[in-house]
Motif scaffolding. Sequence first.
Motif, PDB file in Angstrom:
ATOM      1  N   UNK A 298      27.311  36.900  36.371  1.00 56.31           N
ATOM      2  CA  UNK A 298      28.203  36.468  35.302  1.00 56.31           C
ATOM      3  C   UNK A 298      27.970  37.333  34.067  1.00 56.31           C
ATOM      4  N   UNK A 299      28.797  37.114  33.069  1.00 48.39           N
ATOM      5  CA  UNK A 299      28.578  37.718  31.751  1.00 48.39           C
ATOM      6  C   UNK A 299      28.026  36.677  30.777  1.00 48.39           C
ATOM      7  N   UNK A 300      27.534  35.561  31.318  1.00 52.30           N
ATOM      8  CA  UNK A 300      27.075  34.453  30.496  1.00 52.30           C
ATOM      9  C   UNK A 300      25.863  34.846  29.658  1.00 52.30           C
ATOM     10  N   UNK A 301      25.748  34.230  28.493  1.00 50.24           N
ATOM     11  CA  UNK A 301      24.563  34.412  27.668  1.00 50.24           C
ATOM     12  C   UNK A 301      23.424  33.550  28.214  1.00 50.24           C
ATOM     13  N   UNK A 302      22.211  33.980  27.917  1.00 52.63           N
ATOM     14  CA  UNK A 302      21.022  33.293  28.441  1.00 52.63           C
ATOM     15  C   UNK A 302      19.945  33.288  27.366  1.00 52.63           C
ATOM     16  N   UNK A 303      19.228  32.157  27.277  1.00 48.03           N
ATOM     17  CA  UNK A 303      18.090  32.071  26.370  1.00 48.03           C
ATOM     18  C   UNK A 303      17.022  31.193  26.996  1.00 48.03           C
ATOM     19  N   UNK A 304      15.806  31.709  27.045  1.00 46.58           N
ATOM     20  CA  UNK A 304      14.642  30.942  27.480  1.00 46.58           C
ATOM     21  C   UNK A 304      13.982  30.382  26.220  1.00 46.58           C
ATOM     22  N   UNK A 305      13.909  29.051  26.102  1.00 44.56           N
ATOM     23  CA  UNK A 305      13.387  28.453  24.870  1.00 44.56           C
ATOM     24  C   UNK A 305      11.883  28.241  24.928  1.00 44.56           C
ATOM     25  N   UNK A 306      11.208  28.883  25.859  1.00 45.91           N
ATOM     26  CA  UNK A 306       9.798  28.604  26.095  1.00 45.91           C
ATOM     27  C   UNK A 306       8.831  29.199  25.102  1.00 45.91           C
ATOM     28  N   UNK A 307       9.278  30.034  24.168  1.00 45.04           N
ATOM     29  CA  UNK A 307       8.392  30.580  23.147  1.00 45.04           C
ATOM     30  C   UNK A 307       8.874  30.121  21.772  1.00 45.04           C
ATOM     31  N   UNK A 308       7.989  30.075  20.782  1.00 42.83           N
ATOM     32  CA  UNK A 308       8.426  29.671  19.440  1.00 42.83           C
ATOM     33  C   UNK A 308       9.559  30.529  18.902  1.00 42.83           C
ATOM     34  N   UNK A 309       9.540  31.818  19.206  1.00 41.22           N
ATOM     35  CA  UNK A 309      10.569  32.711  18.686  1.00 41.22           C
ATOM     36  C   UNK A 309      11.929  32.423  19.301  1.00 41.22           C
TER      37      UNK A 309
ATOM     38  N   UNK B 132      12.778  29.630  20.853  1.00 38.68           N
ATOM     39  CA  UNK B 132      13.141  28.255  20.496  1.00 38.68           C
ATOM     40  C   UNK B 132      13.790  28.211  19.120  1.00 38.68           C
ATOM     41  N   UNK B 133      13.280  29.002  18.191  1.00 41.22           N
ATOM     42  CA  UNK B 133      13.856  29.037  16.847  1.00 41.22           C
ATOM     43  C   UNK B 133      15.278  29.560  16.863  1.00 41.22           C
ATOM     44  N   UNK B 134      15.637  30.349  17.888  1.00 38.88           N
ATOM     45  CA  UNK B 134      16.985  30.908  17.983  1.00 38.88           C
ATOM     46  C   UNK B 134      17.943  30.017  18.757  1.00 38.88           C
ATOM     47  N   UNK B 135      17.458  28.911  19.295  1.00 36.61           N
ATOM     48  CA  UNK B 135      18.271  28.110  20.204  1.00 36.61           C
ATOM     49  C   UNK B 135      19.476  27.485  19.514  1.00 36.61           C
ATOM     50  N   UNK B 136      19.310  27.002  18.283  1.00 35.62           N
ATOM     51  CA  UNK B 136      20.428  26.390  17.578  1.00 35.62           C
ATOM     52  C   UNK B 136      21.562  27.369  17.359  1.00 35.62           C
ATOM     53  N   UNK B 137      21.225  28.555  16.901  1.00 35.13           N
ATOM     54  CA  UNK B 137      22.268  29.569  16.673  1.00 35.13           C
ATOM     55  C   UNK B 137      22.900  29.991  17.999  1.00 35.13           C
TER      56      UNK B 137
END
Length: 426
Positions: free
Chosen positions: A213-224, A226-231
């Motif tokens: 896919x062209x889907x975006x992906x984020x692993x929230x497992x690190x503080x950095x 995780x801090x980007x998860x809301x955006x």
Amino acid sequence: MSGFENVTAYVLAGGFGTRLRRAVPDRPKALAEILGRPYIHHLLDGLAPLGVRRVVLCTGHLADMLEDGLGADYRGMELLYSREDAPLGTGGALALAFSRHPAELALCLNGDSLTDADLGAYLRWFEPRRESAALLLAPVEDAGRYGRVELDGAGRVTGFSEKGADGPGLISAGVYLLRPGALVRLTPGEPASIEQDLFPALAAGGDLCGWATSARFLDIGTPESYAAAGRFLLGPDGGGAAVFLDRDGTVIADKHYLHDPAGVELLPGAAEGLRRMAALGLRLVLVSNQSGVGRGYFGRGDVERVHGRLVELLDAEGVRLDAFYICPHAPGEDCSCRKPRPGLVERACRELGLDAAASFVIGDKPCDVDLGLAVKATPILVTTGREAQTAGPGEHRAAHVASGLEAAAERIETILSARAGGGEGA
């Protein structure tokens, strides 16, 4: 019918997040807050519209904590819990959960990653195929952090590259479809890894496919991350101005210590007003005092179930609230977040990159007006709640008073137009 009615979702939610402890020291990753709500509720809100009826949470030793926070159902989905008393790894936990709660088709999701992929399209792609398992693949610039997945021209997985190879590539986004035959390689109750034990064996036998896919992906497992998860969840247009909205008496009918989702009732004109505000490019952020939690009348999970019903009702109207921030404290706890103190708005601005001075605060109580003044936003008092309806002359300091959210949206349009024309507009 979406096709998900006979699919059971299995969520690998047993991790406490060793790397995440610095940012979230007191709760498992599944309950770490993003946009003011526990991560797991964002995941469940993605499953509910698909028609998923049953969700099994693979909880490790965290079953009590998760069950206390989530309960037995959410938005019409039955929530089941599969506890593991000893460390089993992802494969062992999934095999045990499947043996306890079997299904015709399993949708397995990692409890620490985000993707905006179209899961309905994923299922439709997989259904006619013969393989017993599929990976949802996302492109990233730093595939070396995760390890690449290699495909042949027919969409079958041919192998996995180890972590460390730099450059872009396709990686597993932590969303798997598995037929029962895929899991016969795993023994319930025996430690195993999905990534290391199950998938390489399936790929070697030509029984694993991958949906690129062209889907975006984020692993929230690190503080950095995780801090980007809301955006990440807000999308590329985050930041800017917002409307900070009270809940009870402003968006929904004010009912005494509401904690039952069945009691959620949108106020007349609320959805249209919110739609018009969003069309102006304003973020919609709920900020609500929920002292019933601190008083012991109900739990945080009850609040989230109420918010799940609110999300459901607004979805039907084509409206989305961007974030939910609550103060759970009783009045005597001297917190910084109970309105009219500015803590909720300050947190939202910090996490979402919002400009309070360019924003609006709307509510039906004097504390909402005082909150707006405290953060230098423009306050608007709506007369849809009990306090505003009974307030006498001079009992509030709002320069703007509206009969409801639709009228408030009209007032905001006028203010923004005046600002654009060089006027003060407030």
